[in-house]
Design a protein around this motif. Structure first.
Motif, short mmCIF file in Angstrom:
data_model
loop_
_atom_site.label_atom_id
_atom_site.label_comp_id
_atom_site.label_asym_id
_atom_site.label_seq_id
_atom_site.Cartn_x
_atom_site.Cartn_y
_atom_site.Cartn_z
N GLY A 149 0.91 -1.20 0.12
CA GLY A 149 -0.03 0.37 0.40
C GLY A 149 0.80 1.22 -0.30
O GLY A 149 0.63 2.55 0.51
N GLY A 150 2.13 1.33 -0.87
CA GLY A 150 2.67 2.60 -0.42
C GLY A 150 3.91 2.51 0.38
O GLY A 150 4.02 3.32 0.28
N ILE A 151 3.55 1.67 1.60
CA ILE A 151 4.58 1.75 2.57
C ILE A 151 5.16 1.07 2.01
O ILE A 151 4.54 -0.60 2.10
CB ILE A 151 3.31 1.60 4.01
CG1 ILE A 151 2.60 2.50 3.82
CG2 ILE A 151 4.30 1.20 5.06
CD1 ILE A 151 2.68 3.48 4.35
N GLU A 152 6.96 0.96 2.82
CA GLU A 152 7.72 0.09 2.34
C GLU A 152 9.07 -0.12 3.68
O GLU A 152 8.59 0.83 4.81
CB GLU A 152 8.96 0.68 1.62
CG GLU A 152 9.99 -0.55 1.28
CD GLU A 152 11.20 -0.22 0.62
OE1 GLU A 152 12.36 0.42 1.23
OE2 GLU A 152 10.68 0.32 -0.50
N VAL A 153 8.58 -1.14 4.55
CA VAL A 153 9.29 -1.35 6.05
C VAL A 153 10.31 -2.40 5.31
O VAL A 153 10.78 -3.47 4.97
CB VAL A 153 8.48 -1.91 6.75
CG1 VAL A 153 9.15 -2.19 8.01
CG2 VAL A 153 7.22 -1.27 6.78
N ALA A 154 11.51 -1.69 6.65
CA ALA A 154 13.17 -1.82 5.93
C ALA A 154 13.78 -1.92 7.32
O ALA A 154 13.21 -1.16 8.43
CB ALA A 154 13.59 -1.67 4.76
N THR A 155 14.92 -2.84 7.29
CA THR A 155 15.70 -2.76 8.98
C THR A 155 16.48 -1.10 8.69
O THR A 155 17.14 -0.75 7.70
CB THR A 155 16.53 -3.73 8.90
OG1 THR A 155 15.72 -4.54 9.16
CG2 THR A 155 17.89 -4.17 10.01
N ALA A 156 16.63 -0.52 9.43
CA ALA A 156 17.35 0.68 9.73
C ALA A 156 18.80 -0.35 10.39
O ALA A 156 19.48 -0.43 11.47
CB ALA A 156 17.51 1.67 11.24
N ASN A 157 19.93 -0.13 9.20
CA ASN A 157 20.54 -0.60 9.47
C ASN A 157 21.98 0.06 9.82
O ASN A 157 22.86 -0.24 9.71
CB ASN A 157 21.50 -1.68 7.79
CG ASN A 157 20.55 -2.56 7.65
OD1 ASN A 157 19.97 -3.46 8.66
ND2 ASN A 157 19.66 -2.98 6.18
N ARG A 158 22.62 1.39 9.45
CA ARG A 158 23.31 2.77 9.91
C ARG A 158 22.65 3.46 10.58
O ARG A 158 21.91 3.71 9.78
CB ARG A 158 24.06 2.21 8.59
CG ARG A 158 23.61 3.37 7.52
CD ARG A 158 24.14 2.87 6.28
NE ARG A 158 23.90 3.86 4.57
CZ ARG A 158 23.88 4.76 4.34
NH1 ARG A 158 24.62 5.92 5.04
NH2 ARG A 158 23.00 5.09 2.96
N ASP A 177 6.92 6.02 3.61
CA ASP A 177 5.54 6.46 2.10
C ASP A 177 5.82 6.76 1.57
O ASP A 177 6.07 7.54 1.11
CB ASP A 177 4.71 7.32 3.19
CG ASP A 177 3.24 7.29 2.94
OD1 ASP A 177 3.01 6.55 1.55
OD2 ASP A 177 2.25 7.47 2.78
N ARG A 178 5.57 5.68 0.42
CA ARG A 178 6.38 6.21 -1.30
C ARG A 178 5.45 7.29 -1.46
O ARG A 178 5.87 8.31 -2.76
CB ARG A 178 6.24 5.35 -1.94
CG ARG A 178 7.33 3.98 -2.49
CD ARG A 178 6.47 3.27 -3.35
NE ARG A 178 6.83 1.95 -3.33
CZ ARG A 178 5.93 0.99 -3.09
NH1 ARG A 178 5.41 1.08 -3.50
NH2 ARG A 178 5.80 -0.34 -2.57
#
Length: 152
Positions: free
Chosen positions: A7-16, A60-61
């Protein structure tokens, strides 16, 4: 682990830790708690690099891919199994209602279960009515438990 998108939301790990992540913490932590100090870049780095914790960020894209939410997932082993806690869930007030909290929470649960967590716990203040409805909708069940806090 990678990222998920819906739905336009991308979830990812904060790696840095970079300027964008520090700015997101500076904007979002005051929305989570008026009494908590905004963490310094060094403290953010400590959390991001900690073995037991994962900082998940949501972009959010529809908002130029800006970080609009985050949470910290803590996974640890105890004698009775692997446990997980979701902490410090915060979504930018400007984008609440777009599914950011749901996407973050679902990804945290997916990762915790994938790592063998027997349970995933979180707490939420009763005044956060929308958040509490979300957690119940996602399958979290309110526990009949005493929560104690010691503050030195």
């Amino acid at each position: 682990m990678g990222s998920t998108s819906a739905g336009g939301i991308e979830v990812a790990t904060a790696n840095r830790v970079d300027d964008e992540l520090v700015a997101a913490f500076n904007r979002l932590i005051p929305q989570l708690s008026r009494s908590a100090a905004v963490p310094t870049p060094d403290l953010i780095r400590e959390v991001v690099e900690a073995q037991a914790s994962t900082v998940l960020v949501a972009r959010d894209r529809r908002d130029d891919g800006r970080i609009v939410g985050m949470l910290t997932l803590v996974i640890f082993r105890i004698p009775t199994g692997v446990r997980a806690w979701i902490e410090d869930v915060v979504v930018d007030e400007a984008v609440r209602g777009r599914g950011v909290g749901e996407a973050l929470s679902q990804e945290a649960v997916r990762r915790a279960v994938g790592l063998g967590a027997r349970t995933v716990e979180l707490t939420s203040r009763p005044s956060r009515e929308a958040a509490n409805r979300l957690y119940e909708r996602l399958g979290f069940v309110r526990r009949d438990s005493n929560v104690y806090r010691y503050t030195p």
